[in-house]
Design an enzyme around this catalytic site. Structure first.
Site, PDB file in Angstrom:
ATOM      1  N   CYS A 185      -1.820  -0.012   7.278  1.00 36.32           N
ATOM      2  CA  CYS A 185      -0.980   1.027   7.245  1.00 36.32           C
ATOM      3  C   CYS A 185      -1.084   1.964   8.339  1.00 36.32           C
ATOM      4  O   CYS A 185      -0.009   2.408   8.843  1.00 36.32           O
ATOM      5  CB  CYS A 185      -1.351   1.839   6.210  1.00 36.32           C
ATOM      6  SG  CYS A 185      -1.270   0.772   4.696  1.00 36.32           S
ATOM      7  N   GLU A 198       1.040   3.873   1.770  1.00 37.79           N
ATOM      8  CA  GLU A 198       1.679   4.497   2.882  1.00 37.79           C
ATOM      9  C   GLU A 198       2.704   3.360   3.434  1.00 37.79           C
ATOM     10  O   GLU A 198       3.834   3.828   3.971  1.00 37.79           O
ATOM     11  CB  GLU A 198       0.641   4.494   4.146  1.00 37.79           C
ATOM     12  CG  GLU A 198      -0.627   5.324   3.882  1.00 37.79           C
ATOM     13  CD  GLU A 198      -1.578   4.678   3.218  1.00 37.79           C
ATOM     14  OE1 GLU A 198      -1.560   3.686   2.181  1.00 37.79           O
ATOM     15  OE2 GLU A 198      -2.873   4.852   3.219  1.00 37.79           O
ATOM     16  N   CYS A 238      -5.480   2.113   5.561  1.00 39.72           N
ATOM     17  CA  CYS A 238      -6.462   0.927   6.184  1.00 39.72           C
ATOM     18  C   CYS A 238      -5.723   0.712   7.715  1.00 39.72           C
ATOM     19  O   CYS A 238      -4.490   1.230   7.994  1.00 39.72           O
ATOM     20  CB  CYS A 238      -6.019  -0.101   5.314  1.00 39.72           C
ATOM     21  SG  CYS A 238      -4.547  -0.883   5.233  1.00 39.72           S
ATOM     22  N   HIS A 246       0.923  -1.364  -0.041  1.00 40.92           N
ATOM     23  CA  HIS A 246      -0.039   0.124   0.058  1.00 40.92           C
ATOM     24  C   HIS A 246       1.131   1.264  -0.020  1.00 40.92           C
ATOM     25  O   HIS A 246       2.019   1.245   0.338  1.00 40.92           O
ATOM     26  CB  HIS A 246      -0.817  -0.076   1.298  1.00 40.92           C
ATOM     27  CG  HIS A 246      -1.828  -1.180   1.227  1.00 40.92           C
ATOM     28  ND1 HIS A 246      -3.106  -1.118   2.215  1.00 40.92           N
ATOM     29  CD2 HIS A 246      -1.944  -2.064   0.351  1.00 40.92           C
ATOM     30  CE1 HIS A 246      -3.788  -2.229   2.159  1.00 40.92           C
ATOM     31  NE2 HIS A 246      -3.295  -2.535   0.992  1.00 40.92           N
TER      32      HIS A 246
HETATM   33 ZN   LIG Z   1      -3.265   0.256   3.783  1.00 42.74          ZN
END
Ligand SMILES: [Zn+2]
Length: 155
Positions: free
Chosen positions: A84, A53, A81, A51
């Site tokens: 992260c 991040e 999310c 992801h």
């Molecule tokens: Zn994430």
């Protein structure tokens, strides 16, 4: 702030055009200086943890030579999310700004609600995790770590 979101979106658009990942980006900033501006790279890296991040935190830690980003802020194109949030907390990131929400992400087919429901305890059936009790092979790792650290401190 505009500049940081623009860098994140530019990196994300570039990554999507190259088929590297989905519509998520992040910029990590330390005292006004941009350390990394990245897009999601899950497809390129065949990595479900890539992801934006996560990619930003990894890149920043490598560039700065530290796992402590307590003087850094992250500008994420979308609400992070739980995974992260976890890595940013492990890295002591000071603050996160985001624009699109989890609801908007879900509308576009990127829902993290299963994670949120599991972590809230409202849907334990979504993940199979079981405590097997104490084991000496696993338990010894605490002492071995302590011993190795002790040796290192005597060098
Ligand atoms: Zn994430």
């Amino acid at each position: 702030m505009n500049k940081y979101f623009e860098l994140a979106t530019a990196a994300t658009i570039k990554g999507m055009r190259r088929r590297e990942g989905g519509p998520f980006g992040a910029t990590i900033v330390r005292e006004g200086q941009v350390i990394a501006a990245v897009g999601n790279t899950m497809v390129r890296d065949t990595d479900p943890s890539a992801h934006a991040e996560m990619v930003a935190v990894r890149e920043a830690c490598q560039k700065l030579g530290t796992m402590d980003l307590s003087d850094c802020e992250i500008y994420a194109t979308c609400e992070p999310c739980p995974m992260c949030v976890g890595v940013m907390m492990w890295a002591n990131v000071k603050k996160v700004y985001y624009s699109s929400t989890r609801e908007e992400a879900a509308l576009h087919g990127f829902s993290d609600m299963h994670l949120r429901r599991y972590l809230e305890g409202t849907a334990p059936e979504l993940f199979n995790m079981e405590y097997v009790g104490e084991r000496t092979d696993c338990n010894q790792l605490w002492q071995i770590f302590k011993d190795i650290e002790g040796e290192a401190n005597h060098d």
